[in-house]
Design a protein around this motif. Structure first.
Motif, short mmCIF file in Angstrom:
data_model
loop_
_atom_site.label_atom_id
_atom_site.label_comp_id
_atom_site.label_asym_id
_atom_site.label_seq_id
_atom_site.Cartn_x
_atom_site.Cartn_y
_atom_site.Cartn_z
N ALA A 1 0.81 -1.22 0.00
CA ALA A 1 0.00 0.00 0.00
C ALA A 1 0.85 1.26 0.00
CB ALA A 1 -0.93 0.00 1.21
N GLY A 2 2.16 1.12 0.07
CA GLY A 2 3.02 2.29 0.10
C GLY A 2 3.04 2.94 1.48
N PRO A 3 3.79 4.03 1.64
CA PRO A 3 3.92 4.68 2.95
C PRO A 3 2.73 5.56 3.30
CG PRO A 3 5.17 5.90 1.30
CD PRO A 3 4.63 4.68 0.60
N THR A 4 2.56 5.86 4.58
CA THR A 4 1.46 6.72 5.03
C THR A 4 1.62 8.15 4.52
OG1 THR A 4 2.64 7.17 7.09
CG2 THR A 4 1.04 5.38 7.11
N SER A 5 2.82 8.52 4.15
CA SER A 5 3.05 9.89 3.67
C SER A 5 2.29 10.20 2.39
CB SER A 5 4.55 10.11 3.44
OG SER A 5 5.06 9.19 2.50
N GLN A 6 1.79 9.17 1.71
CA GLN A 6 1.06 9.40 0.47
C GLN A 6 -0.45 9.26 0.64
OE1 GLN A 6 2.38 6.53 -2.46
NE2 GLN A 6 1.41 4.80 -1.41
N ASP A 7 -0.91 9.20 1.88
CA ASP A 7 -2.35 9.05 2.11
C ASP A 7 -3.17 10.16 1.46
OD1 ASP A 7 -1.83 6.78 3.54
OD2 ASP A 7 -2.42 7.59 5.50
N GLY A 8 -2.61 11.35 1.38
CA GLY A 8 -3.33 12.47 0.79
C GLY A 8 -3.11 12.64 -0.70
N VAL A 9 -2.38 11.71 -1.30
CA VAL A 9 -2.07 11.79 -2.73
C VAL A 9 -3.18 11.12 -3.54
CG1 VAL A 9 -0.40 11.06 -4.50
CG2 VAL A 9 0.41 11.80 -2.25
N GLU A 10 -3.45 11.63 -4.73
CA GLU A 10 -4.41 11.00 -5.64
C GLU A 10 -4.04 9.53 -5.84
OE1 GLU A 10 -7.56 10.67 -8.38
OE2 GLU A 10 -7.06 12.31 -7.02
N PRO A 11 -5.01 8.60 -5.72
CA PRO A 11 -4.70 7.17 -5.78
C PRO A 11 -3.84 6.75 -6.99
CG PRO A 11 -6.96 7.46 -5.08
CD PRO A 11 -6.44 8.83 -5.42
N LYS A 12 -4.12 7.29 -8.16
CA LYS A 12 -3.37 6.90 -9.35
C LYS A 12 -1.90 7.31 -9.25
CE LYS A 12 -7.16 7.07 -12.71
NZ LYS A 12 -7.66 7.72 -13.95
N ALA A 13 -1.59 8.29 -8.38
CA ALA A 13 -0.22 8.77 -8.26
C ALA A 13 0.52 8.12 -7.10
CB ALA A 13 -0.22 10.29 -8.09
N ARG A 14 -0.15 7.26 -6.35
CA ARG A 14 0.50 6.60 -5.21
C ARG A 14 1.41 5.47 -5.68
NH1 ARG A 14 -4.90 5.89 -1.36
NH2 ARG A 14 -5.35 8.13 -1.15
N THR A 15 2.40 5.16 -4.85
CA THR A 15 3.30 4.05 -5.16
C THR A 15 2.85 2.80 -4.41
OG1 THR A 15 4.77 4.64 -3.32
CG2 THR A 15 5.23 5.63 -5.47
N GLY A 16 3.35 1.65 -4.86
CA GLY A 16 3.00 0.39 -4.23
C GLY A 16 2.17 -0.47 -5.17
N ALA A 17 2.27 -1.79 -5.02
CA ALA A 17 1.58 -2.73 -5.90
C ALA A 17 0.06 -2.53 -5.90
CB ALA A 17 1.92 -4.16 -5.49
N LEU A 18 -0.49 -2.15 -4.75
CA LEU A 18 -1.93 -1.95 -4.66
C LEU A 18 -2.39 -0.84 -5.60
CD1 LEU A 18 -4.62 -2.61 -3.14
CD2 LEU A 18 -4.03 -0.73 -1.59
N TRP A 19 -1.64 0.25 -5.62
CA TRP A 19 -2.05 1.40 -6.42
C TRP A 19 -1.68 1.25 -7.89
CZ3 TRP A 19 -5.66 3.07 -3.73
CH2 TRP A 19 -5.58 3.02 -2.33
N GLU A 20 -0.69 0.42 -8.17
CA GLU A 20 -0.42 0.06 -9.56
C GLU A 20 -1.59 -0.73 -10.13
OE1 GLU A 20 3.26 -2.03 -9.44
OE2 GLU A 20 4.43 -0.28 -8.80
N TRP A 21 -2.14 -1.63 -9.31
CA TRP A 21 -3.31 -2.41 -9.70
C TRP A 21 -4.52 -1.50 -9.87
CZ3 TRP A 21 -4.76 -6.55 -12.01
CH2 TRP A 21 -5.94 -7.24 -11.70
N TYR A 22 -4.66 -0.54 -8.97
CA TYR A 22 -5.74 0.44 -9.08
C TYR A 22 -5.67 1.17 -10.42
CZ TYR A 22 -8.51 4.66 -8.10
OH TYR A 22 -9.42 5.68 -8.17
N ALA A 23 -4.49 1.66 -10.77
CA ALA A 23 -4.31 2.40 -12.01
C ALA A 23 -4.64 1.55 -13.23
CB ALA A 23 -2.88 2.93 -12.11
N LYS A 24 -4.25 0.28 -13.18
CA LYS A 24 -4.55 -0.62 -14.30
C LYS A 24 -6.06 -0.83 -14.43
CE LYS A 24 -3.66 -5.23 -16.19
NZ LYS A 24 -5.08 -5.36 -16.62
N LEU A 25 -6.74 -1.07 -13.32
CA LEU A 25 -8.17 -1.31 -13.38
C LEU A 25 -8.91 -0.06 -13.85
CD1 LEU A 25 -8.93 -3.51 -10.23
CD2 LEU A 25 -8.20 -4.18 -12.53
N ALA A 26 -8.45 1.09 -13.40
CA ALA A 26 -9.06 2.35 -13.85
C ALA A 26 -8.92 2.50 -15.36
CB ALA A 26 -8.42 3.53 -13.13
N ALA A 27 -7.74 2.16 -15.88
CA ALA A 27 -7.50 2.25 -17.32
C ALA A 27 -8.35 1.25 -18.09
CB ALA A 27 -6.02 2.02 -17.62
#
Length: 284
Positions: A119-145
């Motif tokens: 899920a990446g670090p807590t420092s990115q909690d306020g970042v737009e999901p597509k711009a977050r790092t970590g496998a979870l958010w990479e999967w999010y970006a793929k599904l959104a696309a």
């Protein structure tokens, strides 16, 4: 002989909180503001008193929900006092108390959160999901696309995927099985939740049982939905104020002696199940 450590785990929606529009009784109810998804919850004052009575007799109480962090924090003033609060299907764990005199003092288990690397670090909690790092958010970006209808509003270690926008439930069920390595999923309220495979309700519960030195067979779980069934199977007994998915019905049919089903509805069903827990623990 001293009593073993006992934990009563409890989900929120459909378990200790219910749709306020479906409550038809003359009782004191607390109704929450709408969550990010627009849902409100109603909990009875009697439920809060029953949980307090359990805790006064040595039973620990842990709230464990798939709800997003923002919803948990918003609902804290309406929930029973507890020994731990777990949200996002296990991704975040909080304990009551704070070194600062805040209005609603809680402290996060930083060690547990650090284990949710996907899920990446807590420092990115306020970042737009597509711009977050970590496998979870990479999967999010793929599904959104790929055109999936996603909900990450207020989520930090999980996101929700819906069978909408031309996507069928069969496609969603197939998608849940295709999650990349390092991720896991479960269904809740008819949607699929994706999160790190280091998370999940049962893993968070095991972590807390180890922390509090409790054996699974001495613990119980108030629950109602598909994402509860793995933990329900692991503890000594499960109590169902309501049943909201077919997987729960199958689990009950397979192990009827393991589950206690309410005969009442809504907040009355919650009170009925908490009374059953007290009786089974021989506290009455």
């Amino acid at each position: 002989m001293s009593q073993p450590v006992r934990i009563c785990f409890s989900d929120i929606d459909g378990t200790i909180m219910h749709d306020p529009n479906e409550q038809d009784r003359d009782a004191e109810l607390l109704v929450t503001p709408p969550s990010a998804s627009g849902r409100q919850g109603a909990i009875s004052a009697q439920t809060i008193h029953q949980v307090a009575a359990l805790r006064s007799k040595g039973v620990m109480f842990v709230v464990i929900t798939g709800a997003r962090l923002s919803t948990l924090l918003m609902r804290l003033p309406y929930l029973p006092a507890a020994d731990a609060f777990v949200c996002e299907n296990g991704g975040r764990v909080f304990y009551p108390g704070s070194p600062l005199p805040t209005a609603c003092p809680i402290t996060e288990d930083a060690h547990w959160r650090d284990t949710q690397a996907a899920a990446g670090p807590t420092s990115q909690d306020g970042v737009e999901p597509k711009a977050r790092t970590g496998a979870l958010w990479e999967w999010y970006a793929k599904l959104a696309a790929d055109g999936w209808v996603l909900d990450a509003n207020g989520y930090t270690t999980s996101f929700r995927c819906h069978a909408k926008g031309g996507k069928s439930m069969a496609q969603l069920e197939a998608l849940a099985k295709e999650a990349p390595q390092g991720l896991d999923s479960s269904f809740n309220l008819g949607a699929a939740d994706f999160y790190p495979d280091t998370s999940g309700k049962v893993r968070a519960a095991r972590y807390l049982m180890a922390r509090f030195q409790a054996r699974a067979q001495d613990c119980v779980f108030l629950c109602d939905d598909d994402n509860d069934m793995e933990l329900a199977a692991e503890v000594g007994r499960a109590y169902l104020p309501s049943v909201t998915s077919e997987s729960v019905r199958r689990a009950v049919a397979a192990r009827p002696e393991h589950f206690v089903q309410a005969t009442k509805k809504g907040t009355e069903a919650t009170e009925e199940m908490l009374l059953a827990v007290s009786k089974d623990y021989k506290l009455l």
